[in-house]
Scaffold this motif. Sequence first.
Motif, mmCIF file in Angstrom:
data_model
loop_
_atom_site.group_PDB
_atom_site.id
_atom_site.type_symbol
_atom_site.label_atom_id
_atom_site.label_comp_id
_atom_site.label_asym_id
_atom_site.label_seq_id
_atom_site.Cartn_x
_atom_site.Cartn_y
_atom_site.Cartn_z
ATOM 1 N N PHE A 44 0.853 -1.188 0.000
ATOM 2 C CA PHE A 44 0.000 0.000 0.000
ATOM 3 C C PHE A 44 0.886 1.234 0.000
ATOM 4 O O PHE A 44 1.992 1.234 0.548
ATOM 5 N N ALA A 45 0.389 2.276 -0.643
ATOM 6 C CA ALA A 45 1.146 3.528 -0.750
ATOM 7 C C ALA A 45 1.233 4.214 0.607
ATOM 8 O O ALA A 45 0.276 4.189 1.392
ATOM 9 N N ILE A 46 2.398 4.807 0.875
ATOM 10 C CA ILE A 46 2.602 5.556 2.114
ATOM 11 C C ILE A 46 3.181 6.929 1.770
ATOM 12 O O ILE A 46 3.784 7.105 0.713
ATOM 13 N N PRO A 47 2.990 7.904 2.676
ATOM 14 C CA PRO A 47 3.477 9.259 2.400
ATOM 15 C C PRO A 47 4.959 9.437 2.739
ATOM 16 O O PRO A 47 5.358 10.325 3.481
ATOM 17 N N VAL A 48 5.786 8.535 2.221
ATOM 18 C CA VAL A 48 7.224 8.567 2.469
ATOM 19 C C VAL A 48 7.909 8.411 1.108
ATOM 20 O O VAL A 48 7.532 7.540 0.325
ATOM 21 N N THR A 49 8.883 9.260 0.847
ATOM 22 C CA THR A 49 9.649 9.155 -0.393
ATOM 23 C C THR A 49 11.106 8.952 -0.030
ATOM 24 O O THR A 49 11.726 9.821 0.578
ATOM 25 N N ILE A 50 11.608 7.774 -0.377
ATOM 26 C CA ILE A 50 12.991 7.408 -0.060
ATOM 27 C C ILE A 50 13.620 6.876 -1.344
ATOM 28 O O ILE A 50 13.041 5.995 -1.992
ATOM 29 N N PRO A 51 14.787 7.361 -1.727
ATOM 30 C CA PRO A 51 15.422 6.825 -2.933
ATOM 31 C C PRO A 51 15.907 5.388 -2.708
ATOM 32 O O PRO A 51 16.153 4.970 -1.572
ATOM 33 N N LEU A 52 16.024 4.646 -3.780
ATOM 34 C CA LEU A 52 16.523 3.283 -3.733
ATOM 35 C C LEU A 52 17.949 3.291 -3.187
ATOM 36 O O LEU A 52 18.758 4.124 -3.575
ATOM 37 N N THR A 53 18.249 2.372 -2.279
ATOM 38 C CA THR A 53 19.595 2.301 -1.708
ATOM 39 C C THR A 53 20.435 1.263 -2.452
ATOM 40 O O THR A 53 19.926 0.476 -3.247
ATOM 41 N N ASP A 54 21.719 1.244 -2.140
ATOM 42 C CA ASP A 54 22.627 0.262 -2.735
ATOM 43 C C ASP A 54 22.333 -1.149 -2.254
ATOM 44 O O ASP A 54 22.812 -2.119 -2.841
ATOM 45 N N ASN A 55 21.574 -1.292 -1.166
ATOM 46 C CA ASN A 55 21.247 -2.609 -0.608
ATOM 47 C C ASN A 55 19.950 -3.178 -1.163
ATOM 48 O O ASN A 55 19.478 -4.213 -0.688
ATOM 49 N N GLY A 63 7.935 -13.148 5.089
ATOM 50 C CA GLY A 63 7.892 -12.338 6.301
ATOM 51 C C GLY A 63 8.636 -11.027 6.199
ATOM 52 O O GLY A 63 8.623 -10.222 7.131
ATOM 53 N N THR A 64 9.247 -10.762 5.055
ATOM 54 C CA THR A 64 10.005 -9.528 4.862
ATOM 55 C C THR A 64 9.077 -8.324 4.720
ATOM 56 O O THR A 64 8.051 -8.391 4.045
ATOM 57 N N LEU A 65 9.463 -7.220 5.359
ATOM 58 C CA LEU A 65 8.837 -5.913 5.138
ATOM 59 C C LEU A 65 9.826 -5.122 4.297
ATOM 60 O O LEU A 65 11.022 -5.081 4.597
ATOM 61 N N ALA A 66 9.336 -4.507 3.223
ATOM 62 C CA ALA A 66 10.234 -3.759 2.345
ATOM 63 C C ALA A 66 9.535 -2.510 1.820
ATOM 64 O O ALA A 66 8.308 -2.449 1.768
ATOM 65 N N TYR A 67 10.345 -1.554 1.425
ATOM 66 C CA TYR A 67 9.850 -0.321 0.830
ATOM 67 C C TYR A 67 10.126 -0.388 -0.668
ATOM 68 O O TYR A 67 11.256 -0.684 -1.101
ATOM 69 N N TRP A 68 9.079 -0.119 -1.463
ATOM 70 C CA TRP A 68 9.188 -0.133 -2.919
ATOM 71 C C TRP A 68 9.198 1.319 -3.403
ATOM 72 O O TRP A 68 8.155 1.965 -3.469
ATOM 73 N N PRO A 69 10.387 1.864 -3.731
ATOM 74 C CA PRO A 69 10.469 3.269 -4.125
ATOM 75 C C PRO A 69 9.644 3.629 -5.356
ATOM 76 O O PRO A 69 9.104 4.726 -5.440
#
Length: 125
Positions: A44-55, A63-69
């Motif tokens: 689900f969309a969230i009000p956070v903008t984070i660029p993709l990291t090197d990791n 069970g993983t929680l992840a952010y999809w930029p």
Amino acid sequence: MKITIRIDAVQFTAELNDSPTANAIAAALPLEGSANIWGEEIYFAIPVTIPLTDNAVEEVDVGTLAYWPTGNAFCIFFGPTPASIDDKPRAYSPVDIFGHILEDTAVLKGIEQGSSVTVSGDMKK
């Protein structure tokens, strides 16, 4: 930091790692959204903008929680997705892992598209 995720009547606990992505998401809590289902992934969309990291990775563990930029989305992986090449979850495109579910993910298999999602947490680690 531990967080509580509620999707309709299903509630479970997860733990955030100590990454900049996790810290940015923790700072934005509480979060609310509408569940999108893609195979055995809820996002689900969230009000956070984070660029993709090197990791960033595409293949993750159950069970993983992840952010999809690409979609500014909070992702919960609980099984194979349409992009999977085996039984492991695989994101549509690279994601930044920021935590993991501390309980059995089987309860997520009954979640439906459009279900109400809330994420809350205690800023104490």
